[in-house]
Design an enzyme around this catalytic site. Structure first.
Site, mmCIF file in Angstrom:
data_model
loop_
_atom_site.group_PDB
_atom_site.id
_atom_site.type_symbol
_atom_site.label_atom_id
_atom_site.label_comp_id
_atom_site.label_asym_id
_atom_site.label_seq_id
_atom_site.Cartn_x
_atom_site.Cartn_y
_atom_site.Cartn_z
ATOM 1 N N ASN A 162 0.799 -1.235 0.000
ATOM 2 C CA ASN A 162 0.000 0.000 0.000
ATOM 3 C C ASN A 162 0.829 1.281 0.000
ATOM 4 O O ASN A 162 0.356 2.313 -0.459
ATOM 5 C CB ASN A 162 -1.054 -0.012 1.115
ATOM 6 C CG ASN A 162 -0.467 -0.056 2.496
ATOM 7 O OD1 ASN A 162 0.689 -0.440 2.657
ATOM 8 N ND2 ASN A 162 -1.234 0.333 3.489
ATOM 9 N N GLU A 261 4.854 -3.696 12.351
ATOM 10 C CA GLU A 261 3.862 -2.650 12.054
ATOM 11 C C GLU A 261 2.699 -3.360 11.385
ATOM 12 O O GLU A 261 2.784 -3.731 10.216
ATOM 13 C CB GLU A 261 4.465 -1.594 11.120
ATOM 14 C CG GLU A 261 5.640 -0.823 11.700
ATOM 15 C CD GLU A 261 5.215 0.186 12.749
ATOM 16 O OE1 GLU A 261 4.007 0.436 12.915
ATOM 17 O OE2 GLU A 261 6.110 0.716 13.443
ATOM 18 N N CYS A 295 -3.118 1.707 6.690
ATOM 19 C CA CYS A 295 -3.307 1.102 8.022
ATOM 20 C C CYS A 295 -3.868 2.128 8.999
ATOM 21 O O CYS A 295 -4.529 1.770 9.969
ATOM 22 C CB CYS A 295 -1.983 0.562 8.533
ATOM 23 S SG CYS A 295 -0.684 1.803 8.487
ATOM 24 N N GLU A 392 -10.476 -4.500 9.038
ATOM 25 C CA GLU A 392 -10.030 -3.355 8.242
ATOM 26 C C GLU A 392 -10.814 -3.355 6.938
ATOM 27 O O GLU A 392 -10.823 -4.362 6.227
ATOM 28 C CB GLU A 392 -8.549 -3.524 7.878
ATOM 29 C CG GLU A 392 -7.579 -3.238 8.978
ATOM 30 C CD GLU A 392 -6.136 -3.312 8.462
ATOM 31 O OE1 GLU A 392 -5.687 -4.428 8.146
ATOM 32 O OE2 GLU A 392 -5.473 -2.275 8.399
ATOM 33 N N GLU A 469 8.562 3.121 14.317
ATOM 34 C CA GLU A 469 9.407 3.541 13.206
ATOM 35 C C GLU A 469 9.359 5.056 13.117
ATOM 36 O O GLU A 469 8.335 5.671 13.396
ATOM 37 C CB GLU A 469 8.898 2.927 11.897
ATOM 38 C CG GLU A 469 9.103 1.425 11.855
ATOM 39 C CD GLU A 469 8.809 0.822 10.481
ATOM 40 O OE1 GLU A 469 7.829 1.224 9.852
ATOM 41 O OE2 GLU A 469 9.583 -0.055 10.073
HETATM 42 P P1 NAP Z 1 0.397 -9.011 4.041
HETATM 43 O O1 NAP Z 1 -0.424 -9.934 3.233
HETATM 44 O O2 NAP Z 1 0.612 -9.344 5.470
HETATM 45 O O3 NAP Z 1 1.792 -8.901 3.259
HETATM 46 C C1 NAP Z 1 2.814 -8.047 3.718
HETATM 47 C C2 NAP Z 1 4.147 -8.593 3.262
HETATM 48 O O4 NAP Z 1 4.366 -9.860 3.871
HETATM 49 C C3 NAP Z 1 4.261 -8.819 1.762
HETATM 50 O O5 NAP Z 1 5.563 -8.511 1.347
HETATM 51 C C4 NAP Z 1 3.996 -10.312 1.637
HETATM 52 O O6 NAP Z 1 4.560 -10.896 0.505
HETATM 53 C C5 NAP Z 1 4.682 -10.815 2.887
HETATM 54 N N1 NAP Z 1 4.240 -12.138 3.321
HETATM 55 C C6 NAP Z 1 3.036 -12.721 3.145
HETATM 56 N N2 NAP Z 1 3.032 -13.951 3.714
HETATM 57 C C7 NAP Z 1 4.250 -14.125 4.264
HETATM 58 C C8 NAP Z 1 4.853 -15.193 4.987
HETATM 59 N N3 NAP Z 1 4.212 -16.323 5.280
HETATM 60 N N4 NAP Z 1 6.123 -15.040 5.398
HETATM 61 C C9 NAP Z 1 6.793 -13.915 5.115
HETATM 62 N N5 NAP Z 1 6.279 -12.867 4.441
HETATM 63 C C10 NAP Z 1 5.014 -12.980 4.022
HETATM 64 O O7 NAP Z 1 -0.180 -7.535 4.015
HETATM 65 P P2 NAP Z 1 -0.614 -6.660 2.770
HETATM 66 O O8 NAP Z 1 -1.929 -7.134 2.291
HETATM 67 O O9 NAP Z 1 0.504 -6.570 1.781
HETATM 68 O O10 NAP Z 1 -0.733 -5.216 3.432
HETATM 69 C C11 NAP Z 1 -1.867 -4.746 4.054
HETATM 70 C C12 NAP Z 1 -1.730 -4.866 5.563
HETATM 71 O O11 NAP Z 1 -0.590 -4.141 5.999
HETATM 72 C C13 NAP Z 1 -2.902 -4.242 6.304
HETATM 73 O O12 NAP Z 1 -3.269 -5.065 7.375
HETATM 74 C C14 NAP Z 1 -2.339 -2.916 6.810
HETATM 75 O O13 NAP Z 1 -3.000 -2.387 7.924
HETATM 76 C C15 NAP Z 1 -0.934 -3.304 7.100
HETATM 77 N N6 NAP Z 1 -0.082 -2.111 7.131
HETATM 78 C C16 NAP Z 1 0.392 -1.700 8.337
HETATM 79 C C17 NAP Z 1 1.172 -0.554 8.405
HETATM 80 C C18 NAP Z 1 1.705 -0.081 9.728
HETATM 81 O O14 NAP Z 1 2.623 0.743 9.714
HETATM 82 N N7 NAP Z 1 1.185 -0.511 10.857
HETATM 83 C C19 NAP Z 1 1.480 0.150 7.239
HETATM 84 C C20 NAP Z 1 0.978 -0.296 6.030
HETATM 85 C C21 NAP Z 1 0.206 -1.449 5.991
HETATM 86 P P3 NAP Z 1 3.669 -11.201 -0.798
HETATM 87 O O15 NAP Z 1 3.208 -9.885 -1.304
HETATM 88 O O16 NAP Z 1 4.594 -11.869 -1.714
HETATM 89 O O17 NAP Z 1 2.524 -12.060 -0.341
#
Ligand code: NAP
Length: 488
Positions: A162, A261, A295, A392, A469
């Protein structure tokens, strides 16, 4: 020929960032991951799909570069980060276009992200030369206590789709400033920005192996192998709470330091005494920045009864007036969602809220393709047990709930497993601070729709994460205190 050798390199061209994995300063050819344009559903470029062995090769490269980087004077580390910051500014429009193409966000949002992302290099360029230690008498008087800080070691950085630039710089900036080397694994949906950033890093003088980038369709096994490798000492993850929990469990196996995060479910509180126009401006920013794919996005609007109807009408009018379209199109304010699955999830949440008695004031119907669009939507009188009050939404949907008393507002705001961000609108600052103190959340914006700032500690409580961060404390995540008990 690499892109930087071309006479007129454009960082906006998706195809030039698809030369392969970036390991040890070399581009290793590969293919296997389709990068899709969410505005059309067509393939923009193909990037390399790293194997477990290639993931470990990146760890090896980071480890090989670690001692020289750690010994590089802080001033030199600072200069390299500052140069990287300047290059991002120079190529800001191209980077914004690239982000908009692979992520879908509207160009104004993408420009905002590039400016925000670049600031982490400037901030940590400044912090690199300010890493402090401690020197004091032991309370017993027997000796002196001296505390130094070592770089923690090789870091694995995992980022979501994102904010493809900002989530990377928010980790790389403090890691490099602290003297650590890194392996970045960006999200499969948005890898092009990470590779473009790596190219800019090369041009800024980041030595080979200090920053490595690997993309993979097998994040579980690849990251699992990295975490099991004793050379890796840090995991910094931004993404969903579900994946964060799994990684924490895996990291326990090698006692790897973790910064997390994770997800959010931000409440947005509007009191009767709020400035209505300011609350509406703030609501539009807190909800619609990145089309709701943030997020920190306001997920639950709690509005006091006396201002509820005026706020609902005002928000509905503003949301209905937004221009939806491809992110790169002139005039677009709301781009497509990241995937068809994201649209399906939003659609499910809206249908559930309506089935439970919520009323649609505007929007409420997923758009037909091509592209992954959902219209700006406002729902009133959403019941507190609707699924969108717990999950979310991650899209352009504002759900309004009514409250009467301050206590009720705080109780509802805290009725979630998350604790990342919250927003409060009231002209009475002492009330806003009192309510803010009662809310279980790492970050609170008062009379503002935006809180992200490289100079401030960003992060959550409860299931929203561990660590912070940005700000002066962000670099501590990448430092290991070393204590000397000293007799002179
Ligand atoms: P996600 O599905 O958890 O993926 C995040 C990252 O983790 C991607 O690079 C993904 O790779 C990787 N990943 C997935 N499965 C994994 C595994 N088993 N082992 C290691 N890495 C793995 O999240 P998203 O859909 O990309 O992002 C949205 C989420 O991020 C939301 O929940 C949002 O709230 C959160 N977010 C939090 C913050 C914060 O600062 N708190 C900021 C931005 C977003 P792949 O893409 O290859 O699957």
């Amino acid at each position: 020929m690499t892109m930087l050798d071309r006479p007129d390199p454009s960082y906006a061209d998706p195809t030039v960032h698809a030369e392969g994995l970036f390991i040890g300063g070399a581009w290793l050819p590969g293919t296997g991951i389709d990068v899709t344009d969410p505005a059309t559903g067509t393939v923009l470029a193909k990037v390399a799909d790293a194997s477990v062995e290639q993931g470990l090769q990146a760890v090896e490269a980071a480890y090989a570069a670690a001692s020289a980087w750690r010994a590089t004077p802080p001033r030199r580390r600072s200069e390299i980060l500052m140069r990287w910051f300047e290059l991002m500014k120079e190529h800001a429009e191209d980077l914004a276009t690239l982000i908009s193409l692979e992520n879908g966000k509207a160009l104004p949002d993408a420009r905002g992200e590039v400016a925000y992302a670049a600031e982490f290099f400037r901030w940590y360029g400044e912090e690199a030369v300010r890493i402090a230690g401690e020197f004091r008498h032991a309370p017993s008087g027997a000796n002196h206590i001296l505390v130094d800080h070592d770089p923690i070691g090789v870091c694995v950085l995992i980022t979501p789709w994102n904010f493809p630039a900002a989530m990377a710089t928010r980790k790389i900036g403090p890691a490099l400033a602290a003297g650590c080397t890194v392996v970045l694994k960006p999200a499969s949906e948005t890898p092009l920005t990470a590779y473009a950033m790596a190219r800019l890093g090369e041009a800024a003088g980041v030595p080979a192996g200090v920053v490595n980038v690997v993309t993979t369709t097998k994040p579980g096994p690849v990251v699992g192998a990295m975490l099991a490798d004793p050379r890796v000492r840090k995991l910094s993850f931004t993404g969903s709470t579900a994946v964060g929990r799994r990684l924490l469990a895996e990291a326990a196996g090698s006692v790897v330091s973790c910064s997390m995060e994770l997800g959010g479910n931000a409440p947005f509180l509007v009191f009767d005494d709020a400035d209505l126009e300011a609350a509406l401006d703030g609501a539009m920013t807190a909800k619609m920045r990145n089309a709701g794919e943030a997020c920190t996005a306001a997920n639950r609007f709690y509005v006091q009864s006396g201002i509820y109807d005026r706020f609902a009408q005002g928000l509905s009018a503003r949301m209905a007036a937004l221009t939806v379209g491809a992110g790169t199109e002139a005039g677009t304010e709301v781009g497509p969602m990241i995937t068809a699955a994201a649209v399906d999830k939003i659609d499910r949440l809206v249908r559930d809220a309506v089935a439970q008695g919520g009323t649609v004031l505007t929007g409420g119907q997923a758009a037909k393709g091509p592209g992954f669009y959902y219209p700006p939507t406002v729902l009133t009188d959403v019941p507190p047990d609707a699924a969108m009050a717990r999950e979310e939404i991650f899209g352009p949907v504002a759900a309004l709930y009514r409250f009467d008393t301050e206590e009720e507002a705080i109780r509802q705001a805290n009725d979630t497993e998350y604790g990342l961000a919250a927003y409060i609108f009231s002209k009475d600052l002492s009330r806003a601070l009192r309510v803010g103190r009662g809310i279980e959340s790492g970050m609170i914006a008062i009379n503002r729709g935006l809180m992200s700032d490289p100079a401030a500690p960003f992060g959550g409580t409860k299931q929203s994460g561990l660590g912070r961060e940005g700000g002066v404390t962000g670099i501590a995540e990448y430092l290991e205190p070393k204590y000397f008990a000293v007799n002179f």
